[in-house]
Design an enzyme around this catalytic site. Structure first.
Site, short mmCIF file in Angstrom:
data_model
loop_
_atom_site.label_atom_id
_atom_site.label_comp_id
_atom_site.label_asym_id
_atom_site.label_seq_id
_atom_site.Cartn_x
_atom_site.Cartn_y
_atom_site.Cartn_z
N GLY A 11 0.75 -1.35 -0.11
CA GLY A 11 -0.17 -0.11 -0.06
C GLY A 11 0.91 1.30 0.10
N ASN A 13 1.81 3.07 -2.57
CA ASN A 13 1.12 4.08 -3.43
C ASN A 13 -0.24 4.58 -2.93
OD1 ASN A 13 2.33 4.31 -6.25
ND2 ASN A 13 2.61 2.22 -5.86
N ILE A 89 -11.15 -7.04 -11.81
CA ILE A 89 -12.28 -6.37 -11.58
C ILE A 89 -13.44 -6.95 -12.21
CG2 ILE A 89 -13.22 -4.10 -11.52
CD1 ILE A 89 -11.00 -4.15 -9.49
N ASN A 103 -5.90 2.06 -13.16
CA ASN A 103 -4.86 0.89 -12.65
C ASN A 103 -3.34 1.49 -12.91
OD1 ASN A 103 -3.79 -1.45 -11.85
ND2 ASN A 103 -3.47 -2.23 -13.77
N HIS A 105 0.22 -0.05 -13.54
CA HIS A 105 1.01 -1.32 -13.97
C HIS A 105 2.49 -1.04 -13.90
CE1 HIS A 105 1.27 -5.49 -15.13
NE2 HIS A 105 2.30 -4.93 -16.05
N GLU A 175 6.46 5.62 -9.71
CA GLU A 175 4.95 5.58 -9.28
C GLU A 175 4.75 6.77 -8.36
OE1 GLU A 175 4.06 0.99 -10.13
OE2 GLU A 175 4.58 1.48 -8.04
C1 GAR Z 1 3.22 -1.33 -7.61
O1 GAR Z 1 4.48 -1.32 -8.22
C2 GAR Z 1 2.20 -1.44 -8.92
O2 GAR Z 1 2.61 -0.88 -10.13
C3 GAR Z 1 2.09 -3.00 -8.89
O3 GAR Z 1 2.12 -3.55 -7.38
C4 GAR Z 1 3.09 -2.56 -6.73
C5 GAR Z 1 2.27 -2.11 -5.34
O4 GAR Z 1 3.34 -1.69 -4.46
N1 GAR Z 1 0.88 -3.21 -9.39
C6 GAR Z 1 0.79 -4.41 -10.43
O5 GAR Z 1 1.76 -5.25 -10.42
C7 GAR Z 1 -0.51 -4.69 -10.83
N2 GAR Z 1 -0.51 -5.68 -11.99
P1 GAR Z 1 2.51 -0.84 -3.27
O6 GAR Z 1 1.46 -1.83 -2.77
O7 GAR Z 1 3.65 -0.43 -2.44
O8 GAR Z 1 1.85 0.43 -3.67
#
Ligand code: GAR
Length: 191
Positions: A11, A13, A89, A103, A105, A175
């Site tokens: 979490g 992000n 989803i 989303n 990615h 990100e």
């Molecule tokens: C992030 O890097 C996001 O881009 C990726 O999971 C991570 C979550 O990090 N998402 C995917 O791979 C979706 N297919 P976080 O929980 O620290 O935000």
């Protein structure tokens, strides 16, 4: 403008987005955090931020989307942000929020997308393929996994010394820098 953030794990992000809108006094409130994982660290973060959390199980996500939609309506959610959310989803949620689900990615889609491609799996695949660059893709969610309209992409270089860990770090930094700004643009340009 109320948003719900869906997250399955750490979490970071979700927390970064929350602070961005707060710090910059923007009219966007993280009204709800939704997770499918009762042990996700995002729950601890939500408590600290004072944001309500709803935990739903896989069965609800796949068979009872109406329960999730009811919660989203209860919190008057306008947009859904997927930030490290690993389940598909349900089409009913997509129909309830057309072009309102975004989303992130951690690769340059269409490369390294699709089923099983999340988090470190993506970075590992990028390194094994000998890619010279990677990045992030921010896109609308439609019924095809990782295939909705692309809103923005940002790139970084990958070198021979990169490992899954160093690449993950570079991608996370990208990100943190661009995801909230891109969301702001989508949310606030609309009016
Ligand atoms: C992030 O890097 C996001 O881009 C990726 O999971 C991570 C979550 O990090 N998402 C995917 O791979 C979706 N297919 P976080 O929980 O620290 O935000």
């Amino acid at each position: 403008m109320n948003i719900a953030i869906f997250a399955s794990g750490n979490g970071s992000n979700a927390e970064n987005i929350y602070h961005y809108f707060k710090k910059n006094n923007l009219p966007v409130t993280v009204a709800l955090i939704v997770t499918n994982n009762p042990n996700a660290f995002v729950i601890e973060r939500a408590k600290k931020m004072n944001v309500p959390v709803e935990v739903f199980y896989k069965n609800d996500f796949y068979r009872h989307p109406e329960k999730i939609i009811a919660q989203l309506k209860k919190y008057a959610v306008d947009y859904i942000v997927l930030a490290g959310f690993l389940l598909k989803i349900h089409p009913e949620i997509i129909r309830a929020y057309p072009n309102k689900i975004i989303n992130i990615h951690p690769s340059l889609l269409p490369k390294f997308g699709g089923k099983g491609m999340y988090g470190d799996n993506v970075h590992k695949a990028v390194i094994e393929a000998g890619e010279k660059e990677s990045g992030i893709t921010i896109h609308f969610v439609n019924e095809e996994y990782d295939k909705g309209e692309i809103i923005a992409q940002y790139k970084i270089a990958v070198n021979e010394l990169d490992t899954t860990e160093t690449l993950a770090k570079k991608i996370h930094n990208l990100e943190y820098k661009y995801f909230p700004k891109t969301l702001e643009k989508v949310f606030l340009d609309e009016k």
